[in-house]
Design a protein around this motif. Sequence first.
Motif, PDB file in Angstrom:
ATOM      1  N   GLN A  23       0.832  -1.203   0.000  1.00  0.00           N
ATOM      2  CA  GLN A  23       0.000   0.000   0.000  1.00  0.00           C
ATOM      3  C   GLN A  23       0.869   1.256   0.000  1.00  0.00           C
ATOM      4  O   GLN A  23       0.538   2.247  -0.659  1.00  0.00           O
ATOM      5  N   LEU A  24       1.969   1.210   0.744  1.00  0.00           N
ATOM      6  CA  LEU A  24       2.882   2.357   0.762  1.00  0.00           C
ATOM      7  C   LEU A  24       3.441   2.626  -0.630  1.00  0.00           C
ATOM      8  O   LEU A  24       3.515   3.780  -1.073  1.00  0.00           O
ATOM      9  N   LEU A  25       3.851   1.560  -1.313  1.00  0.00           N
ATOM     10  CA  LEU A  25       4.391   1.741  -2.662  1.00  0.00           C
ATOM     11  C   LEU A  25       3.321   2.288  -3.603  1.00  0.00           C
ATOM     12  O   LEU A  25       3.607   3.125  -4.470  1.00  0.00           O
ATOM     13  N   THR A  26       2.102   1.822  -3.434  1.00  0.00           N
ATOM     14  CA  THR A  26       1.014   2.332  -4.278  1.00  0.00           C
ATOM     15  C   THR A  26       0.814   3.827  -4.046  1.00  0.00           C
ATOM     16  O   THR A  26       0.630   4.605  -4.994  1.00  0.00           O
ATOM     17  N   ARG A  27       0.867   4.251  -2.801  1.00  0.00           N
ATOM     18  CA  ARG A  27       0.744   5.681  -2.501  1.00  0.00           C
ATOM     19  C   ARG A  27       1.912   6.460  -3.100  1.00  0.00           C
ATOM     20  O   ARG A  27       1.735   7.582  -3.586  1.00  0.00           O
ATOM     21  N   ALA A  28       3.102   5.877  -3.051  1.00  0.00           N
ATOM     22  CA  ALA A  28       4.259   6.545  -3.632  1.00  0.00           C
ATOM     23  C   ALA A  28       4.067   6.720  -5.136  1.00  0.00           C
ATOM     24  O   ALA A  28       4.378   7.784  -5.705  1.00  0.00           O
ATOM     25  N   GLU A  29       3.559   5.684  -5.790  1.00  0.00           N
ATOM     26  CA  GLU A  29       3.333   5.771  -7.234  1.00  0.00           C
ATOM     27  C   GLU A  29       2.256   6.806  -7.565  1.00  0.00           C
ATOM     28  O   GLU A  29       2.343   7.506  -8.581  1.00  0.00           O
ATOM     29  N   GLU A  30       1.274   6.918  -6.696  1.00  0.00           N
ATOM     30  CA  GLU A  30       0.224   7.911  -6.928  1.00  0.00           C
ATOM     31  C   GLU A  30       0.766   9.329  -6.806  1.00  0.00           C
ATOM     32  O   GLU A  30       0.460  10.203  -7.620  1.00  0.00           O
ATOM     33  N   ILE A  31       1.600   9.568  -5.785  1.00  0.00           N
ATOM     34  CA  ILE A  31       2.110  10.914  -5.590  1.00  0.00           C
ATOM     35  C   ILE A  31       3.164  11.274  -6.625  1.00  0.00           C
ATOM     36  O   ILE A  31       3.343  12.432  -6.986  1.00  0.00           O
ATOM     37  N   GLU A  32       3.862  10.259  -7.157  1.00  0.00           N
ATOM     38  CA  GLU A  32       4.843  10.497  -8.214  1.00  0.00           C
ATOM     39  C   GLU A  32       4.198  10.468  -9.591  1.00  0.00           C
ATOM     40  O   GLU A  32       4.834  10.829 -10.587  1.00  0.00           O
ATOM     41  N   ALA A  33       2.946  10.017  -9.643  1.00  0.00           N
ATOM     42  CA  ALA A  33       2.181   9.952 -10.897  1.00  0.00           C
ATOM     43  C   ALA A  33       2.837   9.052 -11.937  1.00  0.00           C
ATOM     44  O   ALA A  33       2.723   9.282 -13.144  1.00  0.00           O
ATOM     45  N   LYS A  34       3.540   8.027 -11.473  1.00  0.00           N
ATOM     46  CA  LYS A  34       4.101   7.048 -12.399  1.00  0.00           C
ATOM     47  C   LYS A  34       4.466   5.797 -11.607  1.00  0.00           C
ATOM     48  O   LYS A  34       4.788   5.877 -10.420  1.00  0.00           O
ATOM     49  N   PRO A  35       4.423   4.625 -12.263  1.00  0.00           N
ATOM     50  CA  PRO A  35       4.743   3.386 -11.551  1.00  0.00           C
ATOM     51  C   PRO A  35       6.242   3.257 -11.303  1.00  0.00           C
ATOM     52  O   PRO A  35       7.064   3.867 -11.994  1.00  0.00           O
ATOM     53  N   LEU A  36       6.587   2.476 -10.311  1.00  0.00           N
ATOM     54  CA  LEU A  36       7.997   2.167 -10.081  1.00  0.00           C
ATOM     55  C   LEU A  36       8.524   1.341 -11.246  1.00  0.00           C
ATOM     56  O   LEU A  36       7.804   0.502 -11.798  1.00  0.00           O
TER      57      LEU A  36
END
Length: 439
Positions: free
Chosen positions: A180-193
């Motif tokens: 979930q943390l990684l998903t939030r990071a991807e949302e705030i960065e507006a791109k997938p890891l």
Amino acid sequence: MNDLFADEAAPEAAPEMPPEDAPLADRLRPRVLSDIIGQDHLTGPEGAIGRMVAAGRLSSMILWGPPGTGKTSTARLLAAAVGMRFTAISAVFSGVADLKKAFAEAEKFKSAGQRTLLFVDEIHRFNRAQQDGFLPFVEKGTVTLVGATTENPSFELNAALLSRAQVLILHRLDAKALGQLLTRAEEIEAKPLPLTPEARDALIASADGDGRFLLNQAETLYAANIKEPLEPARLSDFLQRRMAVYDKDREGHYNLISALHKAVRGSDPQAALYYLARMLVAGEEPLFVLRRLVRMAVEDIGLADPEALHQCLAAKETYQFLGSPEGELAISQACLYVATAPKSNAAYKAHKAAWKSARDTGSLMPPQNILNAPTKLMKEIGYGSGYTYDHDTQDGFSGDNYWPEEMEPQTYYEPVERGFERQVKERIAYWNRLRAERG
């Protein structure tokens, strides 16, 4: 926090949004209690913190949990949730003067009708006398103490302080919470890891339950501007790219020790003795050879012949007692013993597999029934409850489960049908049969 000592005259408000160039972990810092991931047992409606917030009144508490699980965020958001003034100190950097200042200011705000939540990070680092200094201010209600610690409060905090504070245990973040943390990071960065699904799982596993570490790793990946998704092997190389490569150029030295080792493993005593002689005649350090023979005894023989290890260690002692050239006879004897011994790498493979599991599973807790409970707190939270003393059971074997609840039982060690391991294999089969019969 940047300041070692921080306080606000007004009740703590929800944190402001950090600037866009702030570290990823800061930009993802929870803004309300419901944003905290992985601690629903505390922050949910039925949790201890959830109930206190609903009642609008906090009791002093100790937040005990691994790094990166949200202890600091929880304390700050608690103050905001109930309209308390928030002030924080770190036991690493603060002393008696800082504590006196915190208590004096809390007294001033209390007289004005404003309650203070005093957050003490790393509270276990305060000595016993300093911990005693909290007691009168907690008892009078000058401050509501929220301490954070990664250490067992039973051992690190005064009993008097523990009796005035509720111990709340934060869990290490599981794979779901870290995802979930990684998903939030991807949302705030507006791109997938830039990771394949398998590499994403590997990244989560590498965090060992630490959300802060995981976000720092994610930020590193984003900063690298990687074009193609990394697979697990490439991810590992990328995150370890700064490790220096170390090599030696003594090729002949390593060629001969490799030949000796493989001759022993292949049970050829004649070739093994030849390569041993080649090395010692050339002036090789005898203790280096002895160290390698000890390694062979545990890597290639193991419990197929436990005496091999004793022979090698006895050869080392004999050589150190006699010196050269007489002591070299003991080295030759050890070499011949390991070369002619029954071979098994079952212990070696079990060792590697167990170490891999330890790295992959991180800090999983053993089942509570096999944990020692020397303190009242540990007994109250279930440590040691339901433990079966094997010696009091039929056959001296309880068949209990000794694995963490989140982990399936593993089989690392599989003895071979050679040497002493044949007997070990029979014992393990016997215990497995009893375990199956007793469920």
